[in-house]
Design a protein around this motif. Structure first.
Motif, short mmCIF file in Angstrom:
data_model
loop_
_atom_site.label_atom_id
_atom_site.label_comp_id
_atom_site.label_asym_id
_atom_site.label_seq_id
_atom_site.Cartn_x
_atom_site.Cartn_y
_atom_site.Cartn_z
N UNK A 1 0.85 -1.20 0.00
CA UNK A 1 0.00 0.00 0.00
C UNK A 1 0.87 1.24 0.00
N UNK A 2 0.44 2.27 -0.75
CA UNK A 2 1.17 3.55 -0.71
C UNK A 2 0.24 4.63 -0.21
N UNK A 3 0.79 5.50 0.60
CA UNK A 3 0.03 6.66 1.05
C UNK A 3 0.82 7.87 0.61
N UNK A 4 0.22 8.78 -0.10
CA UNK A 4 0.98 10.00 -0.37
C UNK A 4 0.09 11.21 -0.43
N UNK A 5 0.70 12.34 -0.22
CA UNK A 5 -0.01 13.61 -0.22
C UNK A 5 0.52 14.41 -1.39
N UNK A 6 -0.38 14.88 -2.23
CA UNK A 6 0.01 15.56 -3.45
C UNK A 6 -0.51 16.98 -3.41
N UNK A 7 0.35 17.99 -3.61
CA UNK A 7 -0.19 19.34 -3.69
C UNK A 7 0.36 20.03 -4.92
N UNK A 8 -0.55 20.66 -5.66
CA UNK A 8 -0.14 21.41 -6.84
C UNK A 8 0.25 22.82 -6.39
N UNK A 9 1.20 23.40 -7.06
CA UNK A 9 1.66 24.74 -6.69
C UNK A 9 1.23 25.73 -7.75
N UNK A 10 0.70 26.89 -7.32
CA UNK A 10 0.45 27.98 -8.27
C UNK A 10 0.99 29.25 -7.65
N UNK A 11 1.62 30.11 -8.46
CA UNK A 11 2.18 31.39 -7.99
C UNK A 11 3.08 31.20 -6.78
N UNK A 12 3.85 30.13 -6.78
CA UNK A 12 4.79 29.93 -5.69
C UNK A 12 4.17 29.51 -4.38
N UNK A 13 2.86 29.18 -4.39
CA UNK A 13 2.24 28.76 -3.12
C UNK A 13 1.59 27.40 -3.33
N UNK A 14 1.73 26.53 -2.34
CA UNK A 14 1.07 25.23 -2.51
C UNK A 14 -0.43 25.36 -2.31
#
Lengths: 71, 203
Positions: A46-59
């Motif tokens: 099992x994998x657990x991960x947290x993904x956040x996209x960045x826009x304008x230098x902020x997550x």
């Protein structure tokens, strides 16, 4: 010597990479195991991960994913 | 920080062996641990500080190719989560390469083989241990060391026959109803893996 263009395996011809192929094979084998080993193997992978996209230098807000290994 | 030190130090110093042609790695003798060239150059420039250890000095040198064929094959069989066999001395292993089941004896020619889903058997005296390998690679070195790496490897008695039959039927059906190339490839992989599992259980 074989000709310069070696015969590609069918999965590569369909656009799949070796890693994807290998992971699919491993998943299929895991799904065919007998009971205690099967749950062990599936929990192990099992994998657990947290993904956040960045826009304008902020997550932006992260999305937490606990994907089952199929994906 | 020191990773680029070798190349940075080498640039201002004009080394005599400029056009160094490397022989194949199977022909190289086992080099001593430590990068002597780097250490020499370091001592010339910075005599007061001890040279840092390079990754090379942490690595164990490859055991040299013996002049006579050794009697046993040393196998390292590793999985991402466990080391199944670590430097085990065996008589022979049979690996499921894409070109067919291949027997590896001590003194085998150096080979890199891609493995297909199939059974790998390890023969030691009168015992044979069989594993079903999902896919991977086998590296056989000239000095009778074999490294087999697989993503998933299970002993044959961990496999459930009924799940295999179900899977085979499901994927054969998916194969006939698949439309895109990718779906067809996935279904084909399913059929291959399940038939190999089936053959392993019945063979």
């Amino acid at each position: 010597m074989a000709s310069q263009t070696a015969a590609v395996p069918f999965w590569r011809a369909a656009g799949m990479t070796y890693i994807t192929y290998s992971n699919i094979c491993a998943n299929l084998v895991r799904n065919c195991l007998k009971e205690p080993h099967k749950t062990e193997a599936l929990t192990r992978e099992k994998v657990h991960f947290s993904l956040s996209k960045w826009t304008d230098g902020k997550p932006q807000k992260p999305t937490l994913r606990s994907d089952t290994p199929e994906d | 920080m020191f990773r680029r030190a070798t190349s940075l130090l080498a640039r201002p110093i004009i080394s005599s062996a400029r056009a160094r042609t490397r022989p194949f790695s199977t022909d190289l003798p086992a080099t001593e641990a430590g990068d002597s060239n780097f250490i020499e150059n370091w001592k010339k420039l910075i005599p007061n500080i001890d040279p840092p250890k390079t990754p090379l000095s942490f690595m164990q040198p490859r055991p040299p190719t013996p002049s006579s064929i050794p009697t046993k094959l040393t196998v390292n069989f590793v999985l991402p989560y466990a080391s199944e066999l670590a430097s085990k001395e065996v008589d022979m292993i049979i690996i499921p390469a894409t070109t067919g089941h291949m027997g590896v004896l001590p003194g085998h020619v150096a080979t890199i083989a891609e493995l297909k889903p199939g059974v790998m058997s390890v023969h030691e005296g009168n015992d044979t241990t069989k594993y079903f390998v999902s896919s991977g690679f086998a590296f056989i070195h000239a000095n009778s060391f074999a490294d087999v790496i697989a993503v998933e490897a299970v002993p044959l008695d961990h496999i459930d026959q009924s799940l295999v039959q179900k899977g085979l039927a499901e994927f054969t059906q998916k194969l006939s109803s698949a439309s895109t190339d990718l779906e067809k490839a996935e279904a084909q992989i399913g059929v291959d893996v399940h038939s190999a599992l089936n053959a392993a259980l019945t063979g």
